[in-house]
Design an enzyme around this catalytic site. Structure first.
Site: not given
Ligand code: MRU
Length: 345
Positions: A48, A50, A233
């Site tokens: 996980r 971005a 993100d």
């Protein structure tokens, strides 16, 4: 000083990922042999953050090309991969970049195509590490000597191909001898701050304390925080930033008490096609993330749950967005447009 662990590497035709679902109590690796394995690893948050999602997806595209010789099936695999998680634009960005290589190289024959795709995926991974180092060098300038920094979620080597974005800036400031102190939000509901950032801070020997998310407001009000540094993100063309849930409320408090608030993102996290944050798709995740802490149930499972994984911080609450091509200050729209045209700020 680089980290002592490798979180993401492609070897022996497999994407090998440090399993972020079980850190820090277990150090386990997940081996992705197919693009379906990569899609699952992203969706289930084995990997996980971005930039790490982007780099993983790039290898997923290579594995998809290996699995599907015919173009329609390959393209369907890309759509499948692209739907794994909706908010971080790095996923779509990496798939688009890999698709560009596919289009350019497909006439050269299958062996050549696969070599070109694998080499592009390696390039995306190594570029991300260089980008993070550059952002850290640039970002360290805004960190005053002796600063106490508040951060949220995990933005370190685990969230990227290596080194980190916001945590990269923090590490750089520490290694530059700035005598910093870090408060890390635990980051409910998935506890990326407690499980991952705390682990990275301990590994890097950075003086720090872990706090419950709700303690941040008191620390800011009481003048205990000199600056807030966190990741992003997806950044819209006007400078609005989608980041881990809880970022928006921190930005409101930081603004109310005049505390500088920085987001650290590679240019690949900027979505030039999205005019403002209201258009950023916000992922909603499973109710069990809120009704449970890990595997322990803490709420009745019959209760309805609202569980957005991200929120949008309006650019008015942001002091600056640190990128590898300079720091974006207001007017954000104008300066992001300069980046889009290829300028360095
Ligand atoms: O849901 P996650 O853990 O993927 O969310 C990660 C974040 O929100 C990070 O702050 C962001 O990706 C920047 S990481 C360098």
């Amino acid at each position: 000083m680089d980290e002592s662990f490798v979180a993401l590497i492609f070897q022996h035709e497999e994407l090998v990922l440090l399993d972020q679902r079980v850190l820090p109590t277990s150090l386990e690796y997940v081996h992705c042999k197919t693009y379906q394995d990569v899609e699952f690893a992203i969706r289930d948050m084995v990997v996980r953050g971005a930039p790490a999602i982007g780099a993983s997806a790039a290898y997923g595209v290579y594995l998809a090309a290996k699995a599907h010789e015919d173009e329609p099936s390959f393209l369907a695999a890309l759509t499948f991969l692209g739907n794994a998680r909706p908010t971080a634009v790095n996923l779509a960005w990496a798939i688009k970049r890999m698709k560009g290589v596919y289009d350019q190289e497909k006439k050269g024959g299958r062996t050549h195509l696969l070599e070109a795709l694998l080499s592009e995926a390696h390039e995306i991974r190594s570029e991300d590490i260089c980008t993070n180092k550059e952002m850290s060098r640039i970002g360290s300038r805004v960190v005053p000597q002796g600063a106490t920094i508040l951060t949220h979620c995990n933005t370190g080597a685990l969230a990227t191909a290596g080194w980190g974005t916001a945590l990269g800036v923090i590490k750089q400031a520490h290694y530059d001898g700035k005598d910093i102190f870090v408060y890390a939000d635990e980051t409910r509901p998935r506890l990326q701050g407690a499980r991952l950032t705390a682990w990275e801070l301990v590994e890097a020997k950075i003086p720090s304390r872990l706090i419950a998310d709700s303690a941040a407001a008191t620390l800011i009000r009481d003048g205990k925080i000199d600056l807030v540094i966190l990741g992003g993100d997806r950044v819209a063309a006007n400078g609005d930033v989608a980041n881990k849930l809880g970022t928006f409320s921190l930005s409101v408090i930081a603004k109310a008490y005049g505390v500088p608030f920085y987001s650290v993102v590679p240019v690949s996290t900027i979505d030039f096609a999205i005019s403002d944050g209201s258009k950023i798709p916000i992922e909603e995740r499973d109710a069990s993330e809120v009704t449970h802490v890990g595997s322990v149930q803490v709420a009745p499972t019959e209760i309805g749950v609202y569980n957005p994984a991200f929120d949008v911080t309006p650019h008015q609450n942001i002091t600056g967005i640190i990128t590898e091509r300079g720091i974006i200050y207001p007017p954000f729209g104008e300066n992001i447009e300069r980046l889009r045209r290829g300028e360095t700020l």
